[in-house]
Write an enzyme that holds these catalytic residues in place. Structure first.
Site, PDB file in Angstrom:
ATOM      1  N   HIS A  91       0.446  -1.254  -0.386  1.00  0.00           N
ATOM      2  CA  HIS A  91       0.662  -0.002   0.679  1.00  0.00           C
ATOM      3  C   HIS A  91       0.951   1.149  -0.331  1.00  0.00           C
ATOM      4  O   HIS A  91       0.863   1.961   1.210  1.00  0.00           O
ATOM      5  CB  HIS A  91      -1.183   0.276   1.651  1.00  0.00           C
ATOM      6  CG  HIS A  91      -2.357  -1.260   1.170  1.00  0.00           C
ATOM      7  ND1 HIS A  91      -3.392  -1.141   0.913  1.00  0.00           N
ATOM      8  CD2 HIS A  91      -1.686  -2.434   1.537  1.00  0.00           C
ATOM      9  CE1 HIS A  91      -3.925  -1.843   0.647  1.00  0.00           C
ATOM     10  NE2 HIS A  91      -3.284  -2.753   1.528  1.00  0.00           N
ATOM     11  N   LYS A  94      -0.611   4.868   1.121  1.00  0.00           N
ATOM     12  CA  LYS A  94      -0.744   4.532   3.241  1.00  0.00           C
ATOM     13  C   LYS A  94       0.369   5.301   3.154  1.00  0.00           C
ATOM     14  O   LYS A  94       0.863   5.527   4.871  1.00  0.00           O
ATOM     15  CB  LYS A  94      -0.753   3.052   3.655  1.00  0.00           C
ATOM     16  CG  LYS A  94      -2.378   3.318   2.912  1.00  0.00           C
ATOM     17  CD  LYS A  94      -3.592   1.671   3.403  1.00  0.00           C
ATOM     18  CE  LYS A  94      -4.904   1.898   3.488  1.00  0.00           C
ATOM     19  NZ  LYS A  94      -5.629   1.373   1.496  1.00  0.00           N
ATOM     20  N   GLU A 250     -10.117 -11.067   5.975  1.00  0.00           N
ATOM     21  CA  GLU A 250      -9.185 -10.722   7.139  1.00  0.00           C
ATOM     22  C   GLU A 250      -9.638 -10.150   8.972  1.00  0.00           C
ATOM     23  O   GLU A 250      -9.688  -8.758   9.912  1.00  0.00           O
ATOM     24  CB  GLU A 250      -8.124  -8.743   6.358  1.00  0.00           C
ATOM     25  CG  GLU A 250      -7.214  -8.720   7.456  1.00  0.00           C
ATOM     26  CD  GLU A 250      -6.259  -7.187   7.015  1.00  0.00           C
ATOM     27  OE1 GLU A 250      -5.310  -7.052   7.233  1.00  0.00           O
ATOM     28  OE2 GLU A 250      -7.076  -6.712   5.937  1.00  0.00           O
ATOM     29  N   ASP A 345       2.384  -6.003   3.085  1.00  0.00           N
ATOM     30  CA  ASP A 345       1.065  -5.313   2.907  1.00  0.00           C
ATOM     31  C   ASP A 345       1.987  -3.883   3.369  1.00  0.00           C
ATOM     32  O   ASP A 345       2.266  -3.304   3.009  1.00  0.00           O
ATOM     33  CB  ASP A 345       0.837  -6.147   3.934  1.00  0.00           C
ATOM     34  CG  ASP A 345      -0.821  -5.674   3.920  1.00  0.00           C
ATOM     35  OD1 ASP A 345      -1.443  -5.031   3.131  1.00  0.00           O
ATOM     36  OD2 ASP A 345      -1.677  -6.656   4.672  1.00  0.00           O
TER      37      ASP A 345
END
Length: 455
Positions: A91, A94, A250, A345
């Site tokens: 990501h 982010k 998740e 991630d």
């Protein structure tokens, strides 16, 4: 040869031009495109000793150790030689916001709220460019060859983020191969924005993606019409010939995965869907696990597990020690023929306060968390050939015709690779030693200070 002498010799040999032999390199068998060279045996970790010929930035040949010139080139003396790794679930948009976003407490709902607040306050073109660049600079220094990033693509944000990513993708094309996936709650695909987003992603050459929950909801709740929503998503994908990559289940209790698999079969999308996380699968009964894995195999779905982040997020309660690891049943999936990759991630954001876009570190932690050892067998595949197959990116392999993107460890066995951080690894890109250093946190701290309102 001492470490210092070896590094000096490597620098003189690996210039990126002409021909160079790398002899007595210890390479994981799974990374060798053409398999084990005739006359070569494997060590106890599933690695082969080979000689490698590099010519003009590419691998020109792979032969048994001792085949190359004895008095020329670089003798690795049995050191581990790997291809550069692939991080297929990231990501970048982010990343590196943990110091300025609201405190999340490390839970999934609070991390989502903190990220939303930060996105609304700061995610403008220049901010996205700075943070993506910083993350990619970290990945480059650590030896990452390719990245697939998910991009938050809510209405009012998608155009800004995808424009910034397009600039980054072009700028980094010769350094790190980049793919992008649109990330929205699944119910967005039944709105006008969903169709507009699909068109935007198709124009950018990305993938359709999403989260198997409703807007503002949580995994495992609020999607009674999940099959209708998935049909809308798959229809948009088929109309534009786009692959799909979803965040699925998740949570400790959720079961969207079978719905995704059946949708892939229903829409003839076998082999074109990736599902990340799938945490709840590990907590089901053995019978339920077998049933779902068989369905995944039929649908040709690839699975990405994110051990470091889900170890951080799942099972977190105030005053309670976590009771499980948050990972999906990797061994069972692989035994059934389902492709599985590990990935990094989130990185230094409300969903994961740590990380450095270092896939060697992610892989080392994954081996320990998932018990992919004793024997190590083909564990390296989860960061090399498996994500290469899922993404279609040309990376993660060693063989004639492959680009000479390699890393050399000061390690002679797999346990030595895992035991130390390997911060002294030697990175080779296109046959040349890389001098790229990690960026200073000062760069990102100054940016955060400039963007955070004073109190």
């Amino acid at each position: 040869m001492s470490d210092t002498a070896f590094r000096a010799r490597a620098r003189s040999v690996l210039t990126g031009y002409g021909r160079a032999w790398l002899s007595r390199a210890r390479v994981p068998l799974v990374c060798l495109v053409d398999g084990l060279p005739k006359g070569t045996s494997l060590d106890r970790d599933g690695c082969a000793m080979i000689d490698l010929l590099i010519d003009n930035g590419q691998i020109a040949g792979v032969r048994p150790a001792g085949s190359g010139p004895a008095d020329d080139g670089l003798d690795l003396e049995g050191r581990h030689l790997w291809p550069l790794l692939i991080d297929m679930h990231v990501h970048l948009d982010k990343g590196h916001t943990v110091g300025r976003a609201p405190v999340s407490g490390g839970t999934h709902p609070s991390a989502r709220a903190a990220t939303t607040a930060d996105r609304l306050a700061h995610w403008r073109h220049d901010d996205l460019i700075r943070r993506m660049e910083f993350g990619l600079a970290c990945a480059e220094a650590h030896g990452v060859a390719a990245i697939r990033t998910h991009l938050d693509s809510h209405a009012g944000q998608a155009e800004t983020t995808w424009t910034a990513f397009s600039e980054i993708q072009a700028r980094w094309a010769k350094r790190i191969a980049l793919q992008a996936v649109g990330l929205v709650p699944l119910d967005a695909y039944r709105t006008d924005h969903g169709r507009e987003l699909a068109d935007l992603i198709a124009k950018q050459g990305g993938l359709l993606g999403g989260v198997t929950r409703a807007s503002g909801g949580t995994h495992g709740s609020g999607l009674e019409d999940i099959d209708v929503l998935l049909d809308a998503l798959f229809l948009l994908a088929r109309e534009r010939d786009l692959d799909i990559d979803l965040h699925v289940d998740e949570a400790a209790r959720a079961d969207a995965l079978p719905h995704v698999a059946r949708a892939a079969i229903r829409h003839n999308y076998e082999g074109r869907v990736t599902c990340g996380h799938c945490c709840s699968l590990a907590l089901m009964s053995d019978a339920e696990i077998r049933e779902r894995i068989a369905l995944l195999a039929d649908a040709g779905i690839g699975i990405v597990t994110l051990p470091t982040v889900n170890l951080y997020l799942q099972g977190r309660e105030q005053g309670v020690t976590p009771r499980w690891r948050g990972v999906t049943p990797v061994k069972e999936l692989r035994a059934a023929g389902v492709g599985v990759a590990v990935a990094g991630d989130n990185c230094r954001d409300p969903f994961f306060a740590y990380g450095d876009h270092d896939m060697v570190d992610t892989w080392r932690q994954s081996v320990r968390i998932l018990h992919l050892d004793h024997p190590y067998d083909d564990a390296v595949a989860l960061a090399t050939i498996e994500p290469a197959a899922m993404t279609g990116l040309e990376a993660g392999t060693i063989g004639a015709g492959c680009r000479a993107d390699l890393m050399i460890f000061e390690a002679w066995s797999m346990d030595q690779v895992i035991a130390r951080p390997q911060s002294d690894r030697t990175i080779v890109r296109a046959g040349k030693i890389s001098d790229v250093a990690l960026p200073s946190y000062r760069e990102i701290e100054l940016t955060s200070a400039q963007l955070t309102p004073s109190t």
